[in-house]
Every structure is written in structure tokens, then in C-alpha cells.
Scaffold this motif. Structure first.
Motif, mmCIF file in Angstrom:
data_model
loop_
_atom_site.group_PDB
_atom_site.id
_atom_site.type_symbol
_atom_site.label_atom_id
_atom_site.label_comp_id
_atom_site.label_asym_id
_atom_site.label_seq_id
_atom_site.Cartn_x
_atom_site.Cartn_y
_atom_site.Cartn_z
ATOM 1 N N SER B 13 0.723 -1.229 -0.033
ATOM 2 C CA SER B 13 -0.006 -0.076 -0.033
ATOM 3 C C SER B 13 0.887 1.409 -0.111
ATOM 4 O O SER B 13 0.600 2.089 -0.871
ATOM 5 C CB SER B 13 -0.800 0.073 1.250
ATOM 6 O OG SER B 13 -1.637 -0.983 1.372
ATOM 7 N N LEU B 15 3.976 1.390 -1.041
ATOM 8 C CA LEU B 15 4.667 1.609 -2.410
ATOM 9 C C LEU B 15 3.752 2.054 -3.341
ATOM 10 O O LEU B 15 3.827 2.933 -4.330
ATOM 11 C CB LEU B 15 5.156 0.052 -2.646
ATOM 12 C CG LEU B 15 6.660 -0.123 -2.210
ATOM 13 C CD1 LEU B 15 6.811 -1.628 -2.564
ATOM 14 C CD2 LEU B 15 7.509 0.667 -2.667
ATOM 15 N N SER B 16 2.363 1.602 -3.324
ATOM 16 C CA SER B 16 1.530 1.991 -4.199
ATOM 17 C C SER B 16 1.279 3.332 -4.210
ATOM 18 O O SER B 16 1.049 4.322 -5.245
ATOM 19 C CB SER B 16 0.309 1.105 -4.105
ATOM 20 O OG SER B 16 -0.926 1.448 -4.947
ATOM 21 N N SER B 19 4.174 5.435 -5.345
ATOM 22 C CA SER B 19 4.479 5.355 -6.911
ATOM 23 C C SER B 19 3.399 6.224 -7.535
ATOM 24 O O SER B 19 3.829 6.782 -8.975
ATOM 25 C CB SER B 19 4.109 3.969 -7.505
ATOM 26 O OG SER B 19 2.820 3.523 -7.211
#
Lengths: 462, 284
Positions: B13, B15-16, B19
Motif C-alpha cells: 500500500s 509503495l502503491s 508510485s
């Protein structure tokens, strides 16, 4: 079950995470932004223009399907001014004005204030009222071809171009004017003079033989409409504009005939002709004593619509009346004013009555205005007509009125014109037009084949 | 296992979200060229005399979009620009400012003048266009290269155009009484150019162009009144032979004077005197 959903959710999120990190726009197509590239394009053209210390020679065809071209000499300065002269007219002094290179539909060179180049877009130009030569002040940049900068007018992009090439001058100020004036002199060389023949031909000599065209040069538009009459009677015509330079002229579009392309014509002073030599063939523009082909228009003379021909000063000027014929008029007028009581007479015009009288004679009248007489004075001469080989032969028969007798000697050049031993060449010329009027009447020309410098233009009354 | 799953989920989550964060540079300086163009002495003079005091821009450098692309026109000689601009000052700006107040021209004026050097010939008619007014914001003056400042009649032409077009702009702000259009509408004609001014006057119109339609009639009256002295204007009216037509012109004159007085508090005869005086001063 719940656990399974969690796993699916975790896997989906993982995939999303990896794809979100995927860099798919790493391809750098341009280093600079569009705005920077536009500015750079403008800057490059500006730099090219201002980098030539001795300026450019600009050949500008405003519309090569209607007009010839002119040569401009332009020195672009870094302060936004441009010094300019041209061969447009006799006013060759260098003038300064402003210019800009800016983005329009593409990178454009704009002559922002008036200078020589705006002479081609002057709608007050005599004979071309409302349009001038259909030129512009705004030129789209089309590229650099071997050091020559090519621009076009968006309004006439297929028929207009301005091509700038470095002058190579040592002194722009002196040499540009000299070259412009030499070009103007060449423009005069092609025009008929008092003594020169009115028959201007374009002759091509190649391995198949000789082909003769009537050149049909329009000096106002600097435009030629050469026509060749083939053996089967069909007429083939070409069109191109002329741009004069110090050695002759170039034509645009190029003249292509039987596989060769003729573009540059050099003036040969000895023969008063312009010659283009290509691969052992030649195209020559020169003055001949006869037309390239004798049209049969003369056969209509005397019939309805071709019965009374007149040419009067009050109807204005058309260049089809030759300088030689105007000189003949002046000679006649001078001769008449030297006789007693006629010092204030002024030549008015002429008439050719083409329907033979019961004796088979036709007549020519010459008219003078006499301030003491409300009616025009006229001298009348009778001639016997014969048409042969598309020529009109008129033999002098006599005089029928008192004034004709009294002025016979003074008007003999006029009689000799009509009674040409070699015959007269007649051409139909469409409806009548001059510098001041246009009439729906048919018009035509008579040219003496014995004195081919004499041609008169007029209209048919009925 | 559950514990690991939670940890993995938490990491993914984070990282998402990261990004999706915008890692690009912040908005930098504009790449549009806003540098001041090269200004010559004329440009500086125009800025000081028209842009700064009145917010009126005088365009003389050629831009193909300023005029009809289908017409063959050319820019003026640079030397023609200042004399015409001075003529605008003397015979239009200053008189209106004097009788209407310092803000009159600032409040109601075209925001842009475009000067064109060449004549503007109209296709298929024996006429030329002397000037164009667009939406009350822009006036284009043609043939400024052909003005003769030793001849008052030559100078009068562009000033007639300006007074005419400015009349339209005033009308766009405050319309004139529509009764004006009903005074003698019977001879309004689109082919007005087939009449001479003298013929039009005998029909009750001050010029041939005034006989084209009511709105043009009104501003032609304004234009003629403000480019002639009172004596000169009276002489034009008194030269009309038809007494009825003469009376009609006087009636129109009274309505124009009333329009100026009622709506702008301007005595048009005072304005007339000042405008004519300014025009006379221009003659060299």
C-alpha cells in the motif's frame, strides 16, 4: 474464503504496484519544449538573415501564373531594420524599414513597414487597380536550399516564392543599385522601339528542327503567353513570368519544350535577342519581320462585325499600337501643322471602311480637330483590297475629298502604311480595352508587313 | 501467516501510494517569450502619447491578421505614422477631452487604431474603404501614406473617418433616438455610391454615404459637423436648393446636437470649433 479474497487483493495490489512503477515515457523525442523550439526556429532564421553583411538578392515571383517577378536587394540589420532597393521601378534609392521574424502559421518573415517590397502589393498600381501584383508583406519560411532561403506567400503558396541568396557584393550600397539599374535596362531591351518590328517571336532550335512561337509579351505584367500554331492549325500555348536581371531574364515556371527545360535567357546585344542554350538546343526571343504564323482573321474583314474600324486618341492607349505607329501619328500631325492655317490642328484618329463601294474600293479616313470647326476635319483616300495568303493587300486608288488632295503629301506616310507592298497583317484581339475604357466592341490590329514597326489597334463599330 | 500478509499489504500500500506521487519538477519559469520587443523612437512616442494616457494602442507594423487577408494592402511608411497620430490628438482626442473632461476619451474610445499605408479598394464596386470600426474597440485607417498635410481637404479624410467611427462607438454606448431613422427613410439605398454628395443633399442626406441607412446617416452628420467649421457646415447646408431637404438636414443637426448634450453634456458646437481649430493647425 475471506483469506482467499485477501490473497487476491494482495496480489492485485502487488501487480498494480509494479505496473505503476513501469516507466513508459522514457523516450525523449525533443530536448526542448515546443515554445523553446519555436523560438529557436525563429532565432535561426533571424540569424541567417542578419549574418549576411552584404545582404541578400531576393527573387520574388508574387504569382507566376499571372505575373513576372522582381529582384529585391535586402540587407537585414540586427536592430530590426532592413535596407532595401529593387528593380521594380526607376526609384532605386536604398530605403530603410522594419522587419520581424515571428511565428505565424510557421516561422514568418514580415516586412512590417513599407519599403520597396511593398510595391508589389500596392493596389494603386496603374493598370492593376485593387490588386497590384498581388504581393504580400508576410512570407512563410520553407527552408534553406544550399544557402538560399526560400519563403512563400500562404495566399499563393503554389505560384509565389521569395528566394534569398547571398549577394556576394563588396559594397551592398553601391552594387545593389547598380545591379537593379542594369536589370531595369534589360527590361527595356525587350520592348519594341520606334524602329523595331512588332513581331516578337520565341524560336526553339533542336534536333527536330525549328519551332516558332508568337511570344505575346505583356510588359505591364512581365508575363509571356507564347503560342505556336501547329501544321494542323491547332494552337498550343505556354505561360510564364519573366524576372529580369543584369544579364537577361529568368522565367518561372520554366519553359519546357520537347524534353528540354529553358529557364535562364541571356541578352545578346549584337542580335538584340535573348538566348537560352540547353544541351545543344536553343530558345531565342527576338524580333522578326513576320509573325510566326499568319492567322486567317483577315478573312472576316468586310463582314458583319468587321465593317468599320476606328482608332481614336480619345479612347485611350493600348500597347498594341506600336511606338512606330505613334511616331507616324506625330509625323503626320507635325506635317499638317506646317501648312497654312493649320498650325493648331491636332490628330484625332483614323477609320478604315472595310466594305467595298460599288467600284470595289474601300477607304481610309484620317481625322484632325480644328479649333475653328466644331466638326472633325477628315482626309479620305480610296484603296482597292485583295486578300491573299491571309494578308490584306490594299492598292492606292485615289483621293475623294478636297482636304485629302491638299494634305496628300503631308499624309503620305499614312497612305503608305495602308498600301503596304508586302501586305497588311490583321489580327482579332477580343473586346476593346485601353488604359481608360473598355468597350464590348470587337477589336483588332493592322500591321504593315513592309514596315513591321507600324501597328495600329482599334475597334470595330459594326 | 496472517501477520506476514498484513505486513506485505502495508508495504504494498505504501509503495502503491508513493508510485503515484509526482516526482517531476515543480512549475518553473514561463517558456513563452515575454521580453520587450525592439522599440524605436516612434514606438516609444506612441506609448507615451496614446497607450499610457488613454490605453489606446496604435498599430502600424504589419500583421496580416489586422486586415482582410483577401485584400491587397501594405503597411505604411514609418514616416507617415506620427503625423497621422498627431492629427488624432489635435482634432479628436484634445477637443473631446476639453469639452467632455479628462476621462471622456479614456472611458469611451476604441482601444486600438491600425494604420494601413495603402488604399483599400472594394471589389466589384467603384469605391474604396477609408476606415473600418470593429465592435467599438478598433478603428482601421487606410491610405495614410497618401495624405497631403499641406491640404486641409486631404487631412480631413482620415479625420472624417475617425469622427464617423467614433460616432458609431458613442452610439454603441448610448443609442441615438430611433425617430432619427424615420425622418426621411424613403431614399436609403445600398447603392448609395451611385449618388454624388450634392445629389444626396438634395434628398436630405448630408453625404452620399449618409443615404445608405439610418445609423450611417447619423454618424455622417457627426462627422461632417466635426470636420467643418460652423460657417463651413452652414455653407454646405445653405447650398442645398431643395428647401424641404435643407429643413430635414437642420432637423437632423438638431437631433445630433441634442444627443451630445443630453447624453454626454457636450455642446457639439463648442466641440466643432475646437476640432476644426485643431485640424487647421495641422496644415503645414
Amino acid at each position: 474464503m475471506k483469506s482467499m479474497y485477501r490473497k487476491y487483493f494482495a496480489i492485485s495490489l502487488l501487480i498494480l504496484c509494479f505496473f505503476s512503477c513501469n516507466n513508459d515515457d522514457n523516450q525523449v523525442l525533443f530536448e526542448d519544449s515546443p515554445a523553446e523550439r519555436i523560438a529557436q526556429g525563429n532565432s535561426e532564421v533571424l540569424s541567417l538573415l542578419t549574418s549576411e553583411a552584404q545582404g541578400y538578392r531576393g527573387v520574388y515571383f508574387t504569382k507566376n501564373d499571372e505575373f513576372g517577378g522582381f529582384t529585391f536587394y535586402l540587407k537585414f540589420n540586427t536592430n530590426g531594420t532592413v535596407d532595401m532597393t529593387s528593380d521594380f521601378d526607376l526609384e532605386t534609392a536604398i530605403e530603410s524599414s522594419s522587419f520581424e521574424v515571428r511565428l505565424g502559421t510557421t516561422t514568418e518573415l514580415v516586412f512590417t513597414t513599407r519599403n520597396h517590397i511593398q510595391k508589389v502589393s500596392d493596389p494603386s498600381t496603374d493598370g492593376l487597380i485593387g490588386t497590384g501584383f498581388k504581393g504580400t508583406s508576410v512570407f512563410q519560411y520553407y527552408g534553406n536550399e544550399n544557402g538560399n532561403l526560400v519563403f512563400r506567400d500562404v495566399r499563393n503558396k503554389n505560384s509565389s516564392f521569395l528566394e534569398l541568396s547571398p549577394t556576394g557584393f563588396a559594397s551592398f550600397e553601391a552594387e545593389s543599385i547598380m545591379e537593379a539599374e542594369a536589370s531595369l535596362a534589360q527590361r527595356q531591351n525587350i520592348l519594341p522601339t520606334i524602329d523595331s518590328s512588332v513581331f516578337q517571336l520565341l524560336t526553339v532550335q533542336n534536333s527536330t528542327g525549328t519551332s516558332n512561337f508568337d511570344f505575346n509579351y505583356d510588359a505591364l505584367r512581365l508575363y509571356a503567353n507564347p503560342q505556336i500554331t501547329l501544321s494542323d492549325g491547332n494552337v498550343v500555348e505556354y505561360n510564364f513570368g519573366l524576372n529580369f536581371n543584369e544579364t537577361g531574364f529568368v522565367v518561372s515556371p520554366a519553359f519546357e519544350y520537347e524534353g528540354e527545360v529553358y529557364e535562364e535567357f541571356l541578352y545578346d546585344e549584337n542580335s538584340s535577342s535573348y538566348v537560352s542554350s540547353v544541351n545543344g538546343t536553343t530558345a531565342t526571343v527576338y524580333l522578326s519581320n513576320t509573325p510566326s504564323f499568319f492567322k486567317d482573321d483577315v478573312n472576316g474583314i468586310g463582314k458583319v462585325g468587321r465593317q468599320i474600324f476606328i482608332s481614336f486618341i480619345e479612347d485611350g492607349v493600348n500597347p498594341l499600337t506600336s511606338p512606330g505607329f505613334n511616331n507616324l501619328i506625330e509625323t503626320m500631325e507635325f506635317n499638317v501643322t506646317q501648312t497654312d492655317g493649320r498650325s493648331d490642328w491636332v490628330y484625332s484618329g483614323l477609320a478604315y471602311f472595310a466594305v467595298p463601294d460599288p467600284s470595289g474600293d474601300v477607304r481610309v479616313d484620317v481625322f484632325f480637330s480644328n479649333p475653328s470647326n466644331p466638326n472633325l476635319e477628315r482626309a479620305i483616300y480610296l484603296l482597292k483590297p485583295v486578300t491573299e495568303d491571309n494578308k490584306l493587300f490594299l492598292t492606292f486608288e485615289g483621293v475623294t475629298n478636297q482636304l485629302g488632295f491638299e494634305l496628300f503629301q503631308q499624309l503620305s506616310p499614312f497612305v503608305q502604311f495602308w498600301a503596304s507592298v508586302e501586305g497588311m497583317y490583321y489580327t482579332d484581339e477580343g473586346t476593346f480595352s485601353s488604359d481608360i475604357v473598355s468597350y464590348p466592341n470587337s477589336s483588332g490590329t493592322f500591321t504593315s508587313l513592309s514596315q513591321s514597326n507600324l501597328r495600329t489597334y482599334g475597334l470595330w463599330l459594326n | 501467516m496472517k501477520k506476514y500478509m498484513r505486513i506485505i499489504l502495508a508495504i504494498v500500500s505504501v509503495l502503491s501510494f508513493m508510485s503515484c506521487s509526482n516526482s517531476g519538477d515543480s512549475v518553473g519559469e514561463s517558456q513563452i517569450d515575454t521580453s520587450t520587443p525592439i522599440l524605436n523612437r516612434l514606438d516609444v512616442w506612441l506609448r507615451s502619447n496614446f497607450v499610457e494616457p488613454y490605453n489606446i494602442e496604435v498599430l502600424y507594423k504589419w500583421d496580416i491578421n489586422d486586415t482582410d487577408i483577401d485584400r491587397f494592402l501594405h503597411p505604411p511608411l514609418q514616416s507617415s505614422v506620427r503625423p497621422v497620430a498627431i492629427a488624432l490628438q489635435k482634432a479628436w482626442v484634445e477637443p473631446y477631452t476639453e469639452v467632455g473632461g479628462v476621462d471622456f476619451i479614456k472611458n469611451i474610445a476604441p482601444r486600438q487604431f491600425t494604420f494601413v499605408g495603402s488604399f483599400n479598394f472594394n471589389p466589384n464596386t467603384p469605391t474604396i474603404t477609408l476606415g473600418i470600426a470593429e465592435a467599438g474597440t478598433k478603428i482601421t485607417l487606410f491610405n495614410i501614406d497618401y495624405l497631403d498635410f499641406s491640404d486641409i481637404n486631404s487631412i480631413k479624410e482620415p479625420l472624417k473617418t475617425v469622427q464617423h467611427e467614433y460616432g458609431h462607438i458613442l452610439n454603441q454606448n448610448i443609442p441615438y433616438d430611433p425617430i432619427y431613422n424615420q425622418i426621411n427613410p424613403q431614399n436609403y439605398n445600398a447603392n448609395w455610391f451611385n449618388r454624388t454628395d450634392e445629389e444626396a443633399r438634395e434628398l436630405g442626406y448630408i453625404t452620399a454615404y449618409a443615404s445608405s441607412q439610418g445609423s450611417e446617416d447619423f454618424v455622417e452628420m457627426v462627422s461632417e459637423m466635426l470636420t467643418n467649421s460652423k460657417t463651413g457646415f452652414d455653407a454646405i447646408v445653405n447650398s442645398i436648393l431643395n428647401p424641404e431637404s435643407k429643413a430635414i438636414i437642420r432637423q437632423k443637426e438638431a437631433m445630433v446636437a441634442d444627443y451630445y448634450s443630453t447624453n454626454f453634456g457636450i455642446d457639439i458646437y463648442e466641440l466643432q470649433e475646437l476640432a476644426y481649430k485643431g485640424m487647421v493647425e495641422l496644415v503645414k
